[in-house]
Design a protein around this motif. Structure first.
Motif, mmCIF file in Angstrom:
data_model
loop_
_atom_site.group_PDB
_atom_site.id
_atom_site.type_symbol
_atom_site.label_atom_id
_atom_site.label_comp_id
_atom_site.label_asym_id
_atom_site.label_seq_id
_atom_site.Cartn_x
_atom_site.Cartn_y
_atom_site.Cartn_z
ATOM 1 N N UNK A 1 -96.105 -75.912 53.055
ATOM 2 C CA UNK A 1 -94.781 -75.806 53.664
ATOM 3 C C UNK A 1 -93.948 -77.051 53.366
ATOM 4 N N UNK A 2 -94.598 -78.198 53.334
ATOM 5 C CA UNK A 2 -93.908 -79.435 52.975
ATOM 6 C C UNK A 2 -93.347 -79.355 51.565
ATOM 7 N N UNK A 3 -94.148 -78.856 50.645
ATOM 8 C CA UNK A 3 -93.698 -78.749 49.248
ATOM 9 C C UNK A 3 -92.591 -77.710 49.079
ATOM 10 N N UNK B 1 -96.183 -65.794 52.488
ATOM 11 C CA UNK B 1 -94.945 -66.462 52.862
ATOM 12 C C UNK B 1 -94.115 -66.897 51.660
ATOM 13 N N UNK B 2 -94.789 -67.406 50.635
ATOM 14 C CA UNK B 2 -94.062 -68.107 49.577
ATOM 15 C C UNK B 2 -94.166 -67.478 48.186
ATOM 16 N N UNK B 3 -95.153 -66.619 47.973
ATOM 17 C CA UNK B 3 -95.390 -66.112 46.623
ATOM 18 C C UNK B 3 -95.046 -64.639 46.464
ATOM 19 N N UNK B 4 -94.481 -64.038 47.499
ATOM 20 C CA UNK B 4 -94.119 -62.626 47.412
ATOM 21 C C UNK B 4 -95.317 -61.699 47.382
ATOM 22 N N UNK B 5 -96.467 -62.184 47.849
ATOM 23 C CA UNK B 5 -97.694 -61.383 47.825
ATOM 24 C C UNK B 5 -97.789 -60.523 49.083
ATOM 25 N N UNK B 6 -98.722 -59.626 49.059
ATOM 26 C CA UNK B 6 -99.050 -58.814 50.238
ATOM 27 C C UNK B 6 -100.570 -58.828 50.383
ATOM 28 N N UNK B 7 -101.077 -60.020 50.629
ATOM 29 C CA UNK B 7 -102.518 -60.177 50.748
ATOM 30 C C UNK B 7 -102.970 -59.985 52.188
ATOM 31 N N UNK B 8 -104.244 -59.636 52.353
ATOM 32 C CA UNK B 8 -104.831 -59.483 53.676
ATOM 33 C C UNK B 8 -106.269 -59.945 53.660
#
Length: 464
Positions: A23-25, A330-337
């Motif tokens: 989140x910092x990056x 959150x940041x890579x457009x993925x839909x992981x679970x």
């Protein structure tokens, strides 16, 4: 007046710290709140310090057993327990210091030491400060639990954390709980030189494992001189002079065991009961875990739970994977679970027990046609050469798809060797397409293709 952040991470454990870094990056302003010590269970009271202690115990065992390798030690080893504890503290402390330095060096991240408590779904208080954010990530870990043990108020007793601070060797350590944490400490202290008795309520050690695995592990521990009491119907602690009576009520053996020290290793519970989660509307299950979706969102969509407090795995590696899943979404457009995550873990007795996928019991419960292959570790050149032949390899395969369903390796270096089987499962490929490479000799891994070449139909049990 509230201080405003883009995100607040509660707990600086194995998921919270790397998530704060990501989140910092990404340019977010982040508060990381930790009420105790950064690094979480793994760094402070779990994997890192316990495996440092296991290493010292292994060294003592090697010296004591040196004759099996043709080496005659000058004298029986004497374990300097304060030196062992100091070594553990150095290793754990260095790791904790590195995590804290990492966190304090992150741009836009403030590390706040204190106890966070929700006052509404978007606000927490910490020692008089009022902090608000659009998103919250809870990574508060767990602590020892003592279900079903009576008399805890009447005698002194140890947890997996406090036993790592003792400064003298127990005369007789009684370990209540014959599962992963209890067995690691039991073997460890036996190798340090203590008398050790393990008291297990159920009929077998490590009840999650197959019977043949549990029986083989039990034999290894008994051969080292541990006392094992299974089938304890009622466990109660009571004073016995200057020592402690552990009343076990077993069918076989004396009705009680007298110990100088007692370790309670009967389970863990999440640290969720004092966070004010009810004020945020976050739902808990009957064990106190935060109920989460496959993407680790709680019943309040802007609040996520990661690590031991979400009931979706209680290991460092699952906590880290929780971070990977949340960050990717959150940041890579993925839909992981996490729902498709392959079960994988190890019990660090010596030799270790490594497990992936389904157990034999679980495969049988599915009713699917399956194949099984087994080999004793005495057939593994590496084990024979190292003089550590205890244990066996077991692999289960789907008879139709040839997909590896699960495996157990109880034996030297099994925790490393099993990783290649895990990769095959994750790749979703039939084993015969990816297990034909030439493997290094002599290693434990080189026998895995041999085990797979000897697969036989999994036959029904006699009582099925």
């Amino acid at each position: 007046m509230s201080e405003v952040f883009d995100a607040i991470v509660i707990g600086a454990g194995q998921a919270g710290s790397p998530l704060a870094d990501r989140m910092s990056r990404e340019g977010w302003r982040v508060a990381v709140i930790e009420r105790s010590r950064v690094g979480g269970t793994c760094v402070n009271t779990g994997c890192i310090p316990t495996k440092a202690l296991v290493a010292s115990a292994h060294a003592a065992w090697v010296v004591r057993e040196a004759a099996r390798w043709g080496v005659v030690p000058p004298a029986q080893p004497v374990v300097d327990l304060p030196a062992v504890i100091a070594r553990k503290d150095r290793i754990s402390g260095n790791s904790r210091g590195n995590v804290e330095k990492w966190l304090r060096g992150m741009a836009n991240v403030e590390l706040i030491m204190g106890h966070a408590r929700f006052v509404d779904p978007h606000t927490v208080t910490v020692d008089g400060r009022r902090l608000t954010a659009e998103r919250f990530f809870i990574n508060v870990g767990g602590r020892p639990a003592q279900p079903g043990v009576e008399g805890l108020d009447d005698v002194p007793w140890l947890t997996n954390a406090s036993i790592m601070r003792i400064d003298r060797l127990p005369r007789h350590l009684v370990v209540v709980g014959g599962s992963y944490i209890g067995l690691e400490f039991a073997q460890m202290f036996k190798r340090y030189g203590a008398e050790v008795t393990v008291v297990q309520r159920g009929p077998q050690l490590v009840p999650r494992e197959d019977t043949d695995v549990a029986q083989a592990l039990r034999k290894i521990l008994i051969d080292e001189g541990l006392n094992i009491r299974t089938g304890a119907e009622c466990v109660r602690l009571a004073p016995s002079g200057n020592e402690i009576a552990v009343q076990v009520n077993c069918k076989d053996g004396p009705p009680e065991v007298i110990g100088s020290h007692v370790l309670i290793a009967t389970g863990r519970r999440p640290n969720t009961d004092d966070l004010g989660l009810e004020e945020a509307g976050v739902k808990l299950d009957e064990r106190g875990n935060i109920v989460v979706s496959d993407q680790l969102q709680s019943s309040v969509p802007h609040i996520w739970a990661l690590g031991d407090c979400n009931g979706r795995g209680a290991f460092t590696h699952t906590s880290w994977n929780d971070y990977e899943v949340v960050a990717a979404n959150l940041f890579d457009g993925a839909r992981r679970g996490v729902g498709g995550r392959v079960v994988t873990y190890a019990l660090y007795t010596d030799p270790p027990l490594a497990r992936i996928g389904l157990s034999e019991r679980e495969v049988r419960a599915t009713g699917r046609p399956a194949l099984i292959g087994t080999r004793p570790m005495s057939r593994v050149g590496r084990a024979v050469e190292k003089g550590e032949e205890a244990g066996f390899i077991k692999i289960l395969v789907d008879a139709e798809s040839k997909a590896i369903l699960g495996a157990s390796i109880l034996g030297v270096d099994g925790d490393e060797a099993i990783q290649s089987l895990l990769d095959v499962i994750v790749a979703r490929r039939p084993f015969d397409e990816v297990m034909n490479g030439v493997r290094i000799h002599p290693t434990v891994s080189e026998l895995l293709p041999t085990v797979l070449q000897s697969l036989e139909a999994l036959k029904p049990l006699a009582d099925e």
